[in-house]
Structures are given as C-alpha cells and as structure tokens.
Design a protein around this motif. Structure first.
Motif, mmCIF file in Angstrom:
data_model
loop_
_atom_site.group_PDB
_atom_site.id
_atom_site.type_symbol
_atom_site.label_atom_id
_atom_site.label_comp_id
_atom_site.label_asym_id
_atom_site.label_seq_id
_atom_site.Cartn_x
_atom_site.Cartn_y
_atom_site.Cartn_z
ATOM 1 N N SER A 65 -13.183 0.989 5.641
ATOM 2 C CA SER A 65 -11.921 0.205 5.678
ATOM 3 C C SER A 65 -12.225 -1.240 5.749
ATOM 4 O O SER A 65 -13.078 -1.622 6.565
ATOM 5 C CB SER A 65 -10.794 0.855 6.513
ATOM 6 O OG SER A 65 -10.004 -0.157 6.860
ATOM 7 N N LEU A 66 -11.368 -1.947 5.294
ATOM 8 C CA LEU A 66 -11.578 -3.728 5.398
ATOM 9 C C LEU A 66 -10.550 -4.040 6.849
ATOM 10 O O LEU A 66 -10.442 -5.114 6.936
ATOM 11 C CB LEU A 66 -11.160 -4.546 4.374
ATOM 12 C CG LEU A 66 -12.307 -4.744 3.464
ATOM 13 C CD1 LEU A 66 -12.479 -3.121 2.585
ATOM 14 C CD2 LEU A 66 -12.078 -5.861 2.231
ATOM 15 N N ALA A 67 -9.846 -2.885 7.496
ATOM 16 C CA ALA A 67 -9.038 -3.205 8.638
ATOM 17 C C ALA A 67 -8.008 -3.859 8.235
ATOM 18 O O ALA A 67 -7.266 -4.436 9.033
ATOM 19 C CB ALA A 67 -9.671 -3.935 9.499
ATOM 20 N N CYS A 68 -7.175 -3.757 6.877
ATOM 21 C CA CYS A 68 -6.019 -4.334 6.522
ATOM 22 C C CYS A 68 -5.531 -3.575 5.389
ATOM 23 O O CYS A 68 -6.171 -3.154 4.427
ATOM 24 C CB CYS A 68 -6.351 -5.819 6.135
ATOM 25 S SG CYS A 68 -4.852 -6.359 4.972
ATOM 26 N N PRO A 69 -4.214 -3.000 5.488
ATOM 27 C CA PRO A 69 -3.442 -2.234 4.727
ATOM 28 C C PRO A 69 -3.618 -2.772 3.289
ATOM 29 O O PRO A 69 -3.759 -2.089 1.958
ATOM 30 C CB PRO A 69 -2.322 -1.958 5.220
ATOM 31 C CG PRO A 69 -2.340 -2.113 6.552
ATOM 32 C CD PRO A 69 -3.354 -3.140 6.599
ATOM 33 N N VAL A 70 -3.360 -4.258 3.133
ATOM 34 C CA VAL A 70 -3.124 -4.640 1.915
ATOM 35 C C VAL A 70 -4.554 -4.795 1.124
ATOM 36 O O VAL A 70 -4.619 -4.530 -0.077
ATOM 37 C CB VAL A 70 -2.712 -6.167 1.974
ATOM 38 C CG1 VAL A 70 -2.679 -6.910 0.671
ATOM 39 C CG2 VAL A 70 -1.340 -6.233 2.721
ATOM 40 N N LEU A 71 -5.530 -5.213 1.790
ATOM 41 C CA LEU A 71 -7.025 -5.253 1.342
ATOM 42 C C LEU A 71 -7.520 -3.937 0.779
ATOM 43 O O LEU A 71 -8.188 -3.683 -0.177
ATOM 44 C CB LEU A 71 -7.857 -5.887 2.207
ATOM 45 C CG LEU A 71 -7.588 -7.244 2.561
ATOM 46 C CD1 LEU A 71 -8.576 -7.804 3.660
ATOM 47 C CD2 LEU A 71 -7.508 -8.240 1.453
ATOM 48 N N ASP A 72 -7.371 -3.039 1.622
ATOM 49 C CA ASP A 72 -7.654 -1.754 1.692
ATOM 50 C C ASP A 72 -6.703 -1.195 0.157
ATOM 51 O O ASP A 72 -7.380 -0.325 -0.515
ATOM 52 C CB ASP A 72 -7.421 -0.592 2.736
ATOM 53 C CG ASP A 72 -8.295 -0.914 3.764
ATOM 54 O OD1 ASP A 72 -9.315 -1.405 3.227
ATOM 55 O OD2 ASP A 72 -8.149 -0.286 4.747
ATOM 56 N N ASP A 73 -5.561 -1.335 0.075
ATOM 57 C CA ASP A 73 -4.957 -0.872 -1.092
ATOM 58 C C ASP A 73 -5.567 -1.677 -2.647
ATOM 59 O O ASP A 73 -5.636 -0.712 -3.393
ATOM 60 C CB ASP A 73 -3.478 -1.406 -1.099
ATOM 61 C CG ASP A 73 -2.497 -0.742 -2.415
ATOM 62 O OD1 ASP A 73 -2.573 0.316 -2.328
ATOM 63 O OD2 ASP A 73 -2.036 -1.639 -2.892
ATOM 64 N N LEU A 74 -6.140 -2.862 -2.398
ATOM 65 C CA LEU A 74 -6.472 -3.412 -3.410
ATOM 66 C C LEU A 74 -7.845 -2.658 -3.929
ATOM 67 O O LEU A 74 -8.113 -2.360 -4.824
ATOM 68 C CB LEU A 74 -6.881 -4.955 -3.100
ATOM 69 C CG LEU A 74 -7.863 -5.840 -4.266
ATOM 70 C CD1 LEU A 74 -6.531 -5.831 -5.600
ATOM 71 C CD2 LEU A 74 -8.150 -7.017 -3.634
ATOM 72 N N LEU A 75 -8.558 -2.326 -2.834
ATOM 73 C CA LEU A 75 -9.946 -1.590 -3.213
ATOM 74 C C LEU A 75 -9.785 -0.061 -2.966
ATOM 75 O O LEU A 75 -10.906 0.709 -3.026
ATOM 76 C CB LEU A 75 -11.050 -2.033 -2.071
ATOM 77 C CG LEU A 75 -11.060 -3.745 -2.252
ATOM 78 C CD1 LEU A 75 -12.214 -3.833 -1.195
ATOM 79 C CD2 LEU A 75 -11.681 -4.046 -3.659
ATOM 80 N N ARG A 76 -8.531 0.503 -2.960
ATOM 81 C CA ARG A 76 -8.312 1.911 -2.920
ATOM 82 C C ARG A 76 -9.087 2.522 -1.934
ATOM 83 O O ARG A 76 -9.667 3.660 -2.141
ATOM 84 C CB ARG A 76 -8.728 2.415 -4.412
ATOM 85 C CG ARG A 76 -7.958 2.263 -5.611
ATOM 86 C CD ARG A 76 -8.130 2.961 -6.853
ATOM 87 N NE ARG A 76 -7.177 2.527 -7.841
ATOM 88 C CZ ARG A 76 -7.098 2.877 -9.082
ATOM 89 N NH1 ARG A 76 -7.999 3.954 -9.487
ATOM 90 N NH2 ARG A 76 -6.505 2.773 -9.991
#
Length: 340
Positions: free
Chosen positions: A68-79
């Motif tokens: 995880s990148l520790a951010c829901p928005v960033l994680d959503d972008l990278l699935r």
C-alpha cells in the motif's frame, strides 16, 4: 547431449531449434521436448502473466496482496498498491515530490499485511543526494495523522527508523556491488522487503559520454537484471525513482514507445531502461494551490503511463506534512484554486 558437447541448460537454451537438430541429431519434435524439459528445470519459478498480476493469482505471492501507498486514493489508482514482483518506476521533474513517495513506502512496508504492509523493512539506495533524514523523522511523527484509521497502539509499536537501511553509492561499481552483495543479505534475512533506488539515472548519466551508449546500455541491463532477481527471488517490490529529459522540438516518434506523445519531458535513460520496468508512473507538478487542514501545497498529477495490470489513469495528489495524499474526485470541487 555429451556427444554434442552440450553440458549445461544454458548452452541448450542459447541454441535455436534447427541448431539443436543439427548438432544433436534430433528430430524437430525431440528438440521441442528437450527445450521444454530444460526450460522447466532451469526456471526457478513459473512465469507470471499480466492477468495473474491483476487478479493476484501468482502462486509465489501472497494472494492478491500489494504494498500500500498508505492512501486510499493512490491505492485505488494502482489497484491496491505496488505489486510484489517487478520494477515500478516513478519519473518526474525535480521538486515534483518523487522522493516523498519513496519515503512513504519505506514506512508503509513495515506495517502488517492486513494493514497494507509486508511486516518488514526497506533498503533505500541514494545515488545523488544525501538521505532526507529530517523529512523521514517528520513523516514518522505524523503517521497517526496520515493513517487515522489504524490502531494507534500499532503505530506506536513500530520502530520505523530502525528498519530502514540506507546505502549511499558514489559510482556504478559501488551501486552494482550494493545490489549484488549487500542488499541480498538484508532480503535473505527478512530484514527488508522493499528496495528504493533514488535515483536510477544519476550515475548512468554522469559516468558515460554521449558516444558510449552501448557501454551504458550494457551496465544498465546488468543493473536491472540484478534488481529483477532481488524482486522475484524475495517477492520484494523495487521502486525506482527516475529523472526526466526535455523533449527536443520536432518529430519524435520514439515518444510513442513511452506512452507520452504530448509530453514535454520523457523519463531518462531511454528505451533501454523503459523495457526493463514493469510499471511506469509519472509525477507532474501542476499550477495552482491545494488547501487541507490549514496547510497549502502545489497539486501534483500522478499518472499511470504503462503497466501490464493497470489502465491509463491519473489522479491529483498533494505533499503534506504527514505525507502524500491523493485528492478524491468529490473534494476537487472544494479546491477552486487548484489548476489541473
């Protein structure tokens, strides 16, 4: 095969089918069977397809797991975050915020798997600037703000700074020695499961002249091969920060190979390096201003340029005291000063 002077799997795999037929006096079907048997024995792990990566079906990986990148928005972008196998590159201009992502991943990897981490440490390889220790300490103290949904007792229990192993490499010889000797020891002992290279271009740009492209490519491929071995052997993501080069005015069909036809800059090191990375991300600083909780920062656009398991997509993000956070689409209307 001894009568044909072929004594290793590598020798057999280096020959074409017709060459094997001629040297070993085998039929076409026998050659195919031989090549398949040797390839199966020589390969340490089964191949991983893009579809398996997208579905999280790789048998050597934790099912469906990402870093995880520790951010829901960033994680959503990278699935979900960074795949555990392969090289992920983040390219961008100076001051875009690339190092912030590297530092954030070094903290995220230390959380347990059920909180998006890998329960291990990180190796941070610096090739140009000194390691930003002050910024790291600030991020550590702000973890409860960045990740408010996590148990505070868990955050307090992690000794973040003790699990980040910093390497400084001043030349290519030191860099190659680092990734081939010292880093494997840390991964084998379970002390680290993330490798960050900041930046991959610095030494390759300074140690070779314009007429030494072939020699540079040779060293570059040896370096990327070492990183791939580390990643696939230990299921450890490799995060490579890269510089960019200005695009010279005029026709440049090579830009199509990068997926950046309209861009004024391209990731450094050319197509030789582009072919070595599994996922390429670009970070661009935008005009305008973001506001959050009394803080302001310039917006950044994080874009997926190419990846076998991701579509072309992007999101806005900001670099705050607590770290990098993506901006949800519903919050963009509340940012009238932001220009994208």
């Amino acid at each position: 095969m001894f009568s044909a002077c072929l004594k290793s799997a590598k020798e057999i795999l280096s020959l074409t089918g017709p060459e094997l037929q001629r040297i070993a006096h085998l039929s076409q079907s026998e050659v195919k069977s031989l090549q398949a048997a040797v390839a199966a024995a020589y390969r340490s792990s089964p191949p991983v397809t893009a579809l398996q990566l997208a579905r999280g079906e790789c048998p050597s990986l934790e099912p469906g797991h990402r870093l995880s990148l520790a951010c829901p928005v960033l994680d959503d972008l990278l699935r979900g975050g960074l795949p555990l196998h392969g090289l992920t590159e983040l390219a961008g201009e100076s001051a875009a915020g690339k190092t912030q992502f590297g530092l954030q991943l070094c903290l995220s990897v230390q959380y347990p798997q059920d909180h998006g981490g890998l329960g291990s440490g990180a190796v941070y390889i610096c090739t140009e600037d000194s390691f930003p220790i002050k910024r790291l300490r600030q991020l550590i103290t702000q973890q409860s703000r960045l990740r408010p949904n996590l148990p505070q007792a868990l955050i307090r229990s992690l000794r973040f700074s003790d699990n980040i192993y910093i390497e400084h490499t001043a030349d290519l010889e030191a860099l190659q020695k680092c990734v081939s000797q010292r880093v494997p020891v840390l991964l084998e002992r379970g002390l680290a499961r993330l490798v960050v290279v900041d930046s991959v271009a610095a030494l390759f740009r300074t140690e070779f002249q314009a007429d030494e492209a072939i020699e540079r490519a040779r060293h570059l491929l040896a370096f990327s091969a070492a990183l791939h071995r580390l990643s696939h052997t230990h299921s450890a993501p490799v995060f490579c920060i890269n510089q960019v080069s200005d695009v010279v005015d005029g026709p440049n069909p090579g830009r199509c190979d990068y997926g950046l036809v309209d861009s004024k800059v391209l990731p450094a090191l050319g197509i030789a390096w582009a072919n070595q990375v599994m996922s390429r991300l670009m970070l661009r600083r935008q005009e305008g201003c973001l506001r959050s909780g009394g803080q302001t920062c310039a917006p950044r656009k994080l874009e997926v340029v190419f990846a076998p398991h991701l579509p072309r997509a992007s999101c806005l993000c900001g670099v705050w005291e607590e770290g990098v956070r993506g901006i949800p689409h519903e919050d963009l209307n509340a940012q009238p000063q932001t220009s994208s």
